[in-house]
Design an enzyme around this catalytic site. Structure first.
Site, PDB file in Angstrom:
ATOM      1  N   LYS A  42      21.210  27.528   5.330  1.00 61.17           N
ATOM      2  CA  LYS A  42      22.509  26.870   5.447  1.00 61.17           C
ATOM      3  C   LYS A  42      22.249  25.373   5.545  1.00 61.17           C
ATOM      4  O   LYS A  42      21.358  24.930   6.245  1.00 61.17           O
ATOM      5  CB  LYS A  42      23.255  27.336   6.697  1.00 61.17           C
ATOM      6  CG  LYS A  42      23.650  28.795   6.678  1.00 61.17           C
ATOM      7  CD  LYS A  42      24.529  29.153   7.851  1.00 61.17           C
ATOM      8  CE  LYS A  42      23.753  29.044   9.162  1.00 61.17           C
ATOM      9  NZ  LYS A  42      24.573  29.425  10.334  1.00 61.17           N
ATOM     10  N   MET A  57      23.340  15.682  12.139  1.00 60.85           N
ATOM     11  CA  MET A  57      24.468  16.159  11.338  1.00 60.85           C
ATOM     12  C   MET A  57      25.654  15.205  11.417  1.00 60.85           C
ATOM     13  O   MET A  57      26.809  15.619  11.526  1.00 60.85           O
ATOM     14  CB  MET A  57      24.880  17.570  11.786  1.00 60.85           C
ATOM     15  CG  MET A  57      23.772  18.595  11.622  1.00 60.85           C
ATOM     16  SD  MET A  57      24.151  20.213  12.326  1.00 60.85           S
ATOM     17  CE  MET A  57      23.951  19.858  14.091  1.00 60.85           C
ATOM     18  N   ASP A  86      15.119  29.584   7.031  1.00 64.25           N
ATOM     19  CA  ASP A  86      16.206  28.625   6.829  1.00 64.25           C
ATOM     20  C   ASP A  86      15.891  27.608   5.743  1.00 64.25           C
ATOM     21  O   ASP A  86      14.735  27.447   5.331  1.00 64.25           O
ATOM     22  CB  ASP A  86      16.467  27.858   8.135  1.00 64.25           C
ATOM     23  CG  ASP A  86      17.417  28.593   9.066  1.00 64.25           C
ATOM     24  OD1 ASP A  86      17.941  29.639   8.657  1.00 64.25           O
ATOM     25  OD2 ASP A  86      17.614  28.120  10.193  1.00 64.25           O
TER      26      ASP A  86
END
Length: 263
Positions: free
Chosen positions: A63, A176, A41
């Protein structure tokens, strides 16, 4: 070319930790050392690839917020195809695979394809990043519990759990959430939390780590003035007052107040 007769498909979901390559577990390193192929990742430190045998393929499937280079469905299919072609797939994921990492989705997909799966937990940024800044998520007399929330749901909206968390006295950790910082701020303000301390930590545990400390009233302004952006952890709660910068600011205000009283 591998002899397909001897390929034994299996998947290891490995947590890479919050960023510092030394924070991966020993079991995670051993999984990398025995990998036949590695899918890694964006938030997994590239330095960890040094543990992978020289001729083993390394496939980037990163991502980031707002930039999904590889769709999750494609990653799932790639895991299965790589396992059948190479054997031992190590899926290297930032933090812990089960904490907003979609590791369980990948596990179920692989298992339904008949592939054995093992999990190697990772140190999560949820607790490690605040701790490295001397912010405990729980502290006797200040916080008896903590919430961990995603700031942005898969629909791109703020999580309803933020509203629920804002009504508690717990420490709130939001991942996030930078793209929704104004909505988060307004939610906490609506429940009278204007003076509650806030810390925002970008690139936690890394050499380029950046930190901003203020309160709910000033959190958006502070983030803008200091240029804080994703990936970042937002911590809201009284325990943030234990951060050295917050303590220093409190002492400064107290001294200024005393000076004003004696002038």
């Amino acid at each position: 070319m591998l002899n397909q007769e001897y390929v034994k498909p299996r998947l290891s979901l490995v947590g890479a930790g919050p960023g510092d390559p030394e924070l991966i577990t020993l079991k995670g390193i051993r999984a990398l050392e025995t990998a036949d192929v590695v899918l890694y990742d964006a938030l997994a430190n590239d330095e960890l690839l040094k543990y992978v045998p020289e001729n083993v393929p390394r496939i980037y499937v990163g991502k980031r917020a707002g930039s999904h280079r590889v769709a999750q469905e494609d990653i799932n299919r790639l895991i299965v195809s790589c396992a059948r072609q190479y054997g031992h797939v190590v899926r290297l994921k930032g933090g812990d695979p089960y904490i907003f990492g979609r590791g369980h989705e990948e596990q179920i997909y692989a298992e339904q394809a008949g592939i054995a799966v093992s999990l190697v937990p990772g140190i999560s940024s949820v607790n490690a990043v605040p701790a490295l800044q001397s912010i405990p998520l729980t502290r006797r007399g200040l916080s008896e519990s903590f919430w961990v929330i995603t700031g942005t749901t898969r629909k791109g909206t703020i999580s309803n759990d933020v509203r629920l968390a804002a009504q508690s006295s717990a420490t709130i950790v939001i991942l996030m959430g930078m793209s929704r910082i104004e909505e988060i701020q307004q939610t906490f303000l609506s429940f009278g939390k204007a003076d509650t301390p806030v810390a925002i930590i970008q690139n936690g545990s890394m050499p380029d780590e950046r930190v901003g400390v203020s309160n709910v009233r000033e959190m958006k302004t502070m983030a803008a003035e200091t240029g804080l952006a994703s990936p970042a952890v937002i911590i809201i709660g009284e325990v943030v007052a234990l951060h050295p910068a917050h303590i220093a600011e409190a002492v400064k205000r107290e001294l200024a107040l005393k000076a004003e009283m004696h002038s």
